[in-house]
Enzyme design. Sequence first.
Site, PDB file in Angstrom:
ATOM      1  N   VAL A 127       4.405  -4.955  -4.972  1.00 58.39           N
ATOM      2  CA  VAL A 127       4.826  -6.067  -5.825  1.00 58.39           C
ATOM      3  C   VAL A 127       6.070  -5.703  -6.628  1.00 58.39           C
ATOM      4  O   VAL A 127       7.035  -6.478  -6.703  1.00 58.39           O
ATOM      5  CB  VAL A 127       3.681  -6.494  -6.773  1.00 58.39           C
ATOM      6  CG1 VAL A 127       4.185  -7.474  -7.830  1.00 58.39           C
ATOM      7  CG2 VAL A 127       2.543  -7.110  -5.986  1.00 58.39           C
ATOM      8  N   HIS A 128       6.067  -4.516  -7.225  1.00 60.98           N
ATOM      9  CA  HIS A 128       7.227  -4.097  -8.017  1.00 60.98           C
ATOM     10  C   HIS A 128       8.476  -3.969  -7.140  1.00 60.98           C
ATOM     11  O   HIS A 128       9.571  -4.397  -7.530  1.00 60.98           O
ATOM     12  CB  HIS A 128       6.927  -2.777  -8.736  1.00 60.98           C
ATOM     13  CG  HIS A 128       6.060  -2.930  -9.940  1.00 60.98           C
ATOM     14  ND1 HIS A 128       4.707  -3.119  -9.859  1.00 60.98           N
ATOM     15  CD2 HIS A 128       6.365  -2.939 -11.266  1.00 60.98           C
ATOM     16  CE1 HIS A 128       4.206  -3.235 -11.091  1.00 60.98           C
ATOM     17  NE2 HIS A 128       5.191  -3.120 -11.948  1.00 60.98           N
ATOM     18  N   LYS A 129       8.316  -3.403  -5.975  1.00 58.29           N
ATOM     19  CA  LYS A 129       9.439  -3.252  -5.049  1.00 58.29           C
ATOM     20  C   LYS A 129       9.967  -4.611  -4.633  1.00 58.29           C
ATOM     21  O   LYS A 129      11.184  -4.840  -4.576  1.00 58.29           O
ATOM     22  CB  LYS A 129       8.989  -2.444  -3.825  1.00 58.29           C
ATOM     23  CG  LYS A 129      10.099  -2.037  -2.868  1.00 58.29           C
ATOM     24  CD  LYS A 129       9.561  -1.054  -1.836  1.00 58.29           C
ATOM     25  CE  LYS A 129      10.665  -0.536  -0.911  1.00 58.29           C
ATOM     26  NZ  LYS A 129      11.118  -1.536   0.050  1.00 58.29           N
ATOM     27  N   ARG A 148       1.080  -3.735  -7.958  1.00 55.46           N
ATOM     28  CA  ARG A 148       1.269  -2.308  -7.725  1.00 55.46           C
ATOM     29  C   ARG A 148       2.611  -2.063  -7.042  1.00 55.46           C
ATOM     30  O   ARG A 148       3.573  -2.790  -7.254  1.00 55.46           O
ATOM     31  CB  ARG A 148       0.092  -1.753  -6.902  1.00 55.46           C
ATOM     32  CG  ARG A 148      -1.254  -1.918  -7.582  1.00 55.46           C
ATOM     33  CD  ARG A 148      -2.287  -0.934  -7.097  1.00 55.46           C
ATOM     34  NE  ARG A 148      -2.426  -0.893  -5.647  1.00 55.46           N
ATOM     35  CZ  ARG A 148      -3.208  -0.047  -4.998  1.00 55.46           C
ATOM     36  NH1 ARG A 148      -3.930   0.824  -5.668  1.00 55.46           N
ATOM     37  NH2 ARG A 148      -3.306  -0.058  -3.679  1.00 55.46           N
TER      38      ARG A 148
END
Length: 206
Positions: free
Chosen positions: A35-37, A32
């Site tokens: 994790v993407h950041k 979410r």
Amino acid sequence: MRNITIPINDNVIRELKVGDPVNLSGVMITGRDTVHKWMIETFIKKTRPAQGDDLEVSAALKPILNGGIIYHCGPVVSGLDSKQYKFVAAGPTTSIREEPYQADVMKHFNLKGVIGKGGMGAKTLKGCQEAPGVYFHAIGGAATLIAQTVTRVLGVYKMEFGVPEAIWIIEVKDFPVVVTMDAHGKSLHEVVEQESGKVLSELLAK
């Protein structure tokens, strides 16, 4: 209904069209906002130096993500104390939150599919054309049903992010989804938005 095994090759991706129902089987990861950041800052834009187990986790994820799928999901997981993990609920998270990151993550890791709910925007749609990749819409409100398709939890990384935001490695069998953004520039979400906008304009004009 089409049955597709992960990892997915480019030919299969290009055959998929919006509206196609699909059952997915194989290994995928959850991820979410955090994790993407983390992926963007540490490995793509490199605005944050790798630290702790970052490089180890990246090395473990690369073969899973190559031709693979990321699922926008913050699961409810039992067995945390014993590490005998089992997904109790695994409903999709609203995907538009990952719009700033998704296309870059797809390109960097050769990701072929994204699962979530609500669709994504123009940047991700372009990323799907370039990767190529697709967006799979999962059923909102069916968290328990979806959890039953998770046959095994193979591992977890970045538990310091918290259970919902951690990177869960899961094996699924017949995970039901529908293609709503394809590699040909088509998006059902865009169509719905345009059509609903027309109806709203007509109603306001009365």
